[in-house]
Structure formats: C-alpha cells, structure tokens
Design a protein around this motif. Structure first.
Motif, short mmCIF file in Angstrom:
data_model
loop_
_atom_site.label_atom_id
_atom_site.label_comp_id
_atom_site.label_asym_id
_atom_site.label_seq_id
_atom_site.Cartn_x
_atom_site.Cartn_y
_atom_site.Cartn_z
N THR A 26 -50.51 44.79 24.87
CA THR A 26 -50.46 45.85 25.86
C THR A 26 -49.07 46.03 26.43
OG1 THR A 26 -50.96 44.36 27.73
CG2 THR A 26 -52.83 45.32 26.54
N CYS A 27 -48.09 45.27 25.91
CA CYS A 27 -46.79 45.19 26.57
C CYS A 27 -45.63 45.53 25.65
CB CYS A 27 -46.56 43.78 27.12
SG CYS A 27 -47.82 43.22 28.28
N ALA A 57 -41.35 25.46 18.10
CA ALA A 57 -41.19 26.10 19.40
C ALA A 57 -41.86 25.23 20.45
CB ALA A 57 -41.79 27.50 19.40
N LEU A 58 -41.51 25.44 21.70
CA LEU A 58 -42.17 24.76 22.81
C LEU A 58 -43.05 25.76 23.55
CD1 LEU A 58 -39.29 22.57 24.29
CD2 LEU A 58 -41.10 21.88 22.69
N LEU A 59 -44.28 25.34 23.80
CA LEU A 59 -45.18 26.14 24.63
C LEU A 59 -44.98 25.68 26.07
CD1 LEU A 59 -48.90 26.99 24.00
CD2 LEU A 59 -48.17 26.07 26.20
N VAL A 60 -44.49 26.58 26.91
CA VAL A 60 -44.20 26.25 28.30
C VAL A 60 -45.02 27.15 29.21
CG1 VAL A 60 -41.85 25.51 27.75
CG2 VAL A 60 -42.26 27.87 28.46
N PRO A 61 -45.41 26.65 30.39
CA PRO A 61 -46.06 27.53 31.36
C PRO A 61 -45.11 28.63 31.78
CG PRO A 61 -45.48 25.43 32.37
CD PRO A 61 -45.22 25.28 30.91
N ALA A 62 -45.63 29.83 31.90
CA ALA A 62 -44.77 30.98 32.22
C ALA A 62 -45.53 31.99 33.05
CB ALA A 62 -44.28 31.64 30.92
N TRP A 63 -44.77 32.70 33.89
CA TRP A 63 -45.33 33.82 34.66
C TRP A 63 -44.98 35.12 33.93
CZ3 TRP A 63 -48.53 33.44 38.74
CH2 TRP A 63 -48.57 32.23 39.45
N ILE A 64 -45.98 35.95 33.67
CA ILE A 64 -45.75 37.26 33.06
C ILE A 64 -46.35 38.33 33.96
CG2 ILE A 64 -46.12 38.73 31.06
CD1 ILE A 64 -46.29 36.30 29.32
N GLY A 65 -45.51 39.26 34.40
CA GLY A 65 -45.96 40.38 35.21
C GLY A 65 -45.91 41.67 34.41
N THR A 76 -42.70 44.33 30.94
CA THR A 76 -42.99 42.99 31.47
C THR A 76 -41.78 42.37 32.13
OG1 THR A 76 -42.40 41.89 29.38
CG2 THR A 76 -44.70 42.53 29.66
N VAL A 77 -42.07 41.49 33.07
CA VAL A 77 -41.09 40.54 33.58
C VAL A 77 -41.69 39.17 33.28
CG1 VAL A 77 -42.08 40.67 35.92
CG2 VAL A 77 -39.77 39.75 35.57
N SER A 122 -39.01 35.33 26.77
CA SER A 122 -39.37 36.58 26.11
C SER A 122 -40.61 36.38 25.26
CB SER A 122 -38.22 37.09 25.23
OG SER A 122 -38.56 38.33 24.66
N PRO A 123 -41.76 36.90 25.71
CA PRO A 123 -42.97 36.80 24.88
C PRO A 123 -42.76 37.51 23.55
CG PRO A 123 -43.50 37.50 27.12
CD PRO A 123 -42.01 37.59 26.98
N MET A 124 -43.25 36.91 22.48
CA MET A 124 -43.12 37.52 21.16
C MET A 124 -43.98 38.77 21.10
SD MET A 124 -42.02 37.53 18.01
CE MET A 124 -41.41 35.91 17.59
#
Length: 462
Positions: A312-313, A417-425, A442-443, A454-456
């Motif tokens: 959606t982004c 890759a590393l999966l890290v907790p992230a905030w996506i708005g 997105t931010v 940066s989300p893929m």
C-alpha cells in the motif's frame, strides 16, 4: 502481460507519489541532516554491556512498550502542514529481538514435497506454452499505450509500433491450446518451471515455480484486482467506477478459514494476517467479471512482530545508494478466495532465519523520542518545499504509525539482513486522504536508534 501491466501501473503511481525525493537533490536541506544508518552493531553492543551491569529485578515482569493509542498533532512545516491523526499500533510483546535473515532458496525437491497435495488425483499435465489468447491480452495493453501521470491519459511510447507488430506475428503463429501429457511422464529437474495440471473432472491448476516463489492459479487468465482499483472509470474497457463489489458470496471469516487450510496444506507457517480486502478476477478480453471474493495478505510475524503491508506504500524519501537497502525482500503470501475455495495463491521471497537471535532483546527508544524523530524526518524529507515552490496543496494527512519491523543490511555480510523493530507511518496528500486507490507515502525509522530505514518495495507481484 499481467505482470508487465502491473509494473507500468506501479511505476506510474510511484511517479505520482515521489515528488519530494526527486526535488530533494536540487533543493537546500536543513542544517541538521538526518542520519540514514548508524553502526547498529555498536548500538547493540552498548545495550548488551549496560544490561550486563544492571542488577536483575526478577520480581518485576517485563512490560509491553508504552505508547498512546493515538497521536494527534498539527505539525507545521515552513510551507505545508502535516495533519497527524494517527492510530498508534504496537504488538503485544515484551521483548524485541534482532534476527538474522537470509533469502531461502527453494529446490525442485522442496517444491514437489510442498505441493504434493496438488498432484494427488492429477491425470495429465501441460508444459507451459504461450497460447494465442495470452498474446491477444498483451496486444490489447500495447495498443492502449502507457499512462502519463502529468496528462492523466494513456499515450504512445517509444517502440510501441514495433511491439504491436511483434505481438501480431506471435498471435499468428501461436497455438490455440497446449499439448497434453500423461502425469506419469512428469518430472521437475530444474527451476524455474511453469505448467498446468489437469484432473479427472476436467478442472485445471496452473503452477509457476521459481527458487524464490510459488504461484498457484485456479483462476485462468483473469486479472486479480483489489476493490480499490475499481472506484474510478476504466478508460480501456469503458467500465464505470463502482463503490464496492456487489456479488461477493463468501464472508471474510469463511475466506480466512479456506485460506488457512491451504496454508496448512502447503506448509506455510510463521505468517500473520496483514489485510483482507474484497477483490475480483476479471477477464479483460471478454470484459467481464469471472469471480468476486477476498484478497488476503500475510507477512512474517516471527517473535510476535506485526507484519506490515508494503503493497500500500511508496517510499517517498528513498536513498539512491543501493548499499542502504537490505539485500532481500520481505516475505509475502497472498491468497484470493471466493465461494468455490482458493482460486489463486502466491508466496514470494521466503526467508531463512538463524536459530539464535542476533540480539536477544533490543532496548527501544521511548515514544516521545520517536515522535521527535518523526517530526525531524518529515521536515527533512519535505525541505524541498520553499518560497519558490510554495505548494500549499501538498498538506499531508498521516493515518497511522505502526511498531513493526524492517530489514536492514548486515555488516560485512552481503547475503544477509537484520530484522530490526521499526516504526512505519503512512500518509497521503490531504486531497487524496480518502482515496484508497492512491498509495501511501511512508516515514520509517529504526525503533532502536531512530535512524531512517527503508522498507523493501515490491513492484512486480503477480
């Protein structure tokens, strides 16, 4: 052609929503630049050392992340306003490990074992050969042209005449149907492969298999379209826009039950539901709806992390440096179900996750610090709007802010890759805030240190 068409569509959409990034390169930026990526290993090492020095308090159980349910604010930037009316969405977990992720490579043996239920009862198969109807569909899109977001019309494109002529020649030479073989002759020596299975009752299923994806199709050559695509008029087919699909004969609950049975049948696990939306299969040459039902999307939910719908982004502030992006895409499962059952299933970019976490439990920045980082990030990404470009119509509406995850590059390992907790708005131009067919910008911030991630984005999903 469906894939090619979607690529052109998404490219057009990305042009519409990526104006800030295109202009950042030639406009002044704030004095305080936003840090794109720090040395995450150093941050995690420092946290581990601090945790080792702190006395254990066994009587105090770990608590969920503290954040309000909603963030409401009018963020005034120099020449536009962010109307933050955002639901704040957090997972119900108390620990946030960092995981090491690699792309999983499927083998023919893996695929045959996973898809064994499909071969039960199959009496014959058809090696994939493109037939006349498929080329005719491509020809229809080629004749239409390519979408120009500036004129909001379909226009001719370089090489269009040659492409049309080549398709017309292929149509003249293509067979009407594929050649049938006994199922006893079937083998799958290599991937990729594409073929059809036929059953005693005459039904068929189409399979498209690669080392990084599975595609199962009971829906024929029809296009899969989410309901939001149908709100506006279709100039090519002459179809008028609709508010919603009227002939969905199955409830969302029933659709989920059928999809979950399919997931169990094919061994698809560690996935959490992202979204459920109405959709349809549409026969473009015949200009008629084949089926109406539900499009269900899943993403990985390891350790209780919330999966996020990147479809959606659009990443409005993307960095051109390829080293900034994780080397693998985000695993995704999409299933379309109608009253007859599962009609289409696509599983893309499966993961392998190391047994031991890269970090047991990362400490996250408190929510007020994240709010401040979001404000600074938005100011930075929209700094191109100035007195020379005072686009007041670019006021933005932020819908939500989700504590999810993001893949980031792993230091000294280009294959992981590393999966890290992230905030996506997610946010949209205020004029498009209520238009579901317009993708969000997105931010996205690393929840551990507040750096930009940066989300893929995936532009070629089937």
């Amino acid at each position: 052609m469906e894939k090619k068409y979607l690529q052109k569509l998404w490219i057009a959409l990305s042009v519409l929503v990526s104006i800030p990034f295109g202009a950042v390169a030639c406009q002044p930026t704030p004095a305080e630049e936003i840090v794109i990526q720090k040395d995450l290993d150093a941050v995690l090492d420092e946290q581990a050392q601090q945790a080792a020095q702190e006395p254990e308090v066994s009587a105090t159980p770990a608590q969920p992340y503290e954040a309000p349910e909603r963030w409401e604010e009018e963020l005034e930037l120099p020449y536009l306003t962010f109307h933050i009316q955002a639901d704040v969405i957090t997972p119900e977990i108390t620990q946030y490990p960092v995981l090491c992720v690699k792309s999983r490579t499927l083998t023919p043996e893996d695929v045959l074992k996973r898809l064994a239920p499909l071969f039960d009862g199959a009496v014959s198969y058809f090696p994939d050969v493109r037939v006349r109807a498929e080329y005719e569909l491509e020809l229809m899109y080629a004749r239409r042209g390519i979408w120009n977001p500036e004129t909001e019309e379909y226009e001719p494109y370089p090489g269009q005449a040659d492409e049309i002529a080549a398709l017309e020649q292929l149509i003249a030479e293509a067979p009407d149907k594929m050649t049938e073989h006994s199922i006893s002759e079937f083998s799958l020596p290599v991937l990729p492969a594409r073929f059809h299975l036929k059953y005693a009752d005459g039904s068929r299923v189409e399979l498209a298999l690669t080392s990084h994806s599975l595609w199962i199709n009971y829906g024929g050559d029809a296009l899969l379209q989410p309901e939001c695509w149908l709100h506006e008029d279709n100039e090519m087919t002459g179809e008028k826009g609709i508010d919603q699909l009227q002939n969905v004969k199955i409830s969302e609950t029933e659709a989920l039950e059928a999809a979950e049975e399919a997931m169990e049948r094919y061994g698809l696990r560690n996935l959490g539901l992202i979204s459920a939306e109405r959709g349809r299969l549409y026969d473009s040459p015949a200009r008629q709806t084949v089926s109406e039902g539900w499009i269900l999307t899943w993403g990985r939910n390891d350790c209780g992390y919330l999966p996020f719908d990147l479809g959606t982004c659009s990443d409005s502030g993307g960095d051109p440096n390829i080293e900034y992006f994780a080397p693998i895409a985000t695993e995704e499962l999409k299933i379309y179900v109608d009253e007859t059952g599962v009609r289409r299933l696509s599983w893309e970019d499966p993961w392998e996750i190391a047994e031991e976490p890269y970090a047991e439990n990362a400490t996250l920045l408190p929510f007020d610090a994240i709010q401040e980082r979001v404000r600074k990030q938005l100011k930075y990404e929209w700094s191109w709007v100035d007195s020379i470009n005072p686009y007041s119509s670019l006021d933005q509406n932020m819908r939500d802010l989700t504590l999810t995850y993001c893949l980031v590059p792993k230091k000294d390992d280009l294959g992981a890759a590393l999966l890290v907790p992230a905030w996506i708005g997610r946010y949209k131009n205020i004029a498009d805030a209520d238009r579901p067919n317009v993708v969000y910008k997105t931010v996205a911030l690393n929840a551990i240190d507040g750096t930009r991630v940066s989300p893929m984005q995936r532009w070629d999903s089937p």
